[in-house]
Design a protein around this motif. Structure first.
Motif, short mmCIF file in Angstrom:
data_model
loop_
_atom_site.label_atom_id
_atom_site.label_comp_id
_atom_site.label_asym_id
_atom_site.label_seq_id
_atom_site.Cartn_x
_atom_site.Cartn_y
_atom_site.Cartn_z
N UNK A 104 0.68 -1.12 0.22
CA UNK A 104 0.43 -0.23 -0.08
C UNK A 104 0.68 1.46 -0.06
N UNK A 105 2.21 1.07 -0.37
CA UNK A 105 3.25 2.34 -0.16
C UNK A 105 2.52 2.90 -1.74
N UNK A 151 -1.65 -8.80 -3.91
CA UNK A 151 -1.64 -9.62 -2.98
C UNK A 151 -1.63 -8.75 -2.11
N UNK A 152 -2.18 -8.64 -1.08
CA UNK A 152 -1.32 -8.03 0.20
C UNK A 152 -0.86 -9.06 1.28
N UNK A 153 0.01 -8.95 2.06
CA UNK A 153 0.77 -10.13 3.18
C UNK A 153 0.46 -9.25 4.73
N UNK A 171 -7.34 -4.58 5.82
CA UNK A 171 -6.36 -4.99 5.12
C UNK A 171 -7.63 -4.32 3.87
N UNK A 172 -8.94 -5.36 3.78
CA UNK A 172 -9.37 -5.34 2.60
C UNK A 172 -9.48 -3.95 2.33
N UNK A 173 -9.95 -2.83 3.37
CA UNK A 173 -10.14 -1.32 3.44
C UNK A 173 -9.34 -0.58 2.72
N UNK A 174 -7.98 -0.78 2.85
CA UNK A 174 -6.68 0.09 2.62
C UNK A 174 -6.67 -1.13 1.48
N UNK A 213 -8.13 -9.15 -6.08
CA UNK A 213 -7.21 -8.66 -4.84
C UNK A 213 -7.40 -9.65 -3.90
N UNK A 214 -6.47 -9.99 -3.50
CA UNK A 214 -6.05 -11.33 -2.43
C UNK A 214 -5.69 -10.64 -0.96
N UNK A 215 -5.96 -10.91 0.61
CA UNK A 215 -5.15 -10.64 1.41
C UNK A 215 -5.20 -11.99 2.16
#
Length: 173
Positions: A26-27, A51-53, A81-84, A101-103
């Protein structure tokens, strides 16, 4: 003309890259990497998996035991994370490129190559951090670990322009 259409059809069947996995934190740096991946995906007709881990390493260190794996913790992390993720994806024009999208909660970079295998990724595109200091070292190690362990090719994209690298350009963000 018939010849052209049959060769382009066989080209589609033999396409090397269908799914591109793009890990993000998210940067702005990972935003640059995602924008690059979208242009790349558009050009070759591939789908993007963002993907966000949620990295469990720091949590493990602070609690000293495994309650970070509790369903409540993971659900809360995924919701946050979903909101971000929604906000982050709004900053990118996908231009018709299919995106999922996957977290996941786990350890970087292990979680990255596990997700790559699960999603059937043919390519991982990951951006480096152009800044100095600890954050850059962390992202550097994530990119390096991903390169070392992934079963598919990894494309590492510098998140800063050539001008900035030469020290000439001003940041426009």
């Amino acid at each position: 003309e018939m010849k052209t259409s049959s060769t382009s059809r066989s080209h589609t069947q033999q396409r090397l890259i269908h799914n591109i996995l793009v890990p993000v934190d998210f940067s702005d740096c990972s935003l640059a990497g995602l924008k690059y991946a979208v242009r790349f995906g558009k050009e070759i007709g591939a789908r993007i998996i963002v993907l966000h881990v949620t990295d469990l390493g720091p949590v493990m260190m602070t609690t000293g035991h495994g309650n970070y794996g509790s369903p409540a913790y993971i659900a809360a992390a995924k919701r946050r994370c979903g909101d971000q993720m929604k906000g982050f994806l709004k900053r990118v024009g996908f231009d018709g490129v299919p995106v999922d999208a996957s977290a996941v909660a786990g350890y970087c970079p292990g979680a990255i190559y596990e997700a790559a295998a699960k999603e059937g990724a043919d390519l991982i595109i990951i951006s480096t951090h152009g800044r100095t200091g600890l954050r850059r070292a962390f992202i550097g190690s994530v990119a390096e670990g991903t390169v070392r362990h992934a079963a598919c090719p990894v494309l590492v994209v510098p998140s800063f322009s050539r001008e900035e690298k030469r020290g000439l350009g001003e940041s426009t963000s």
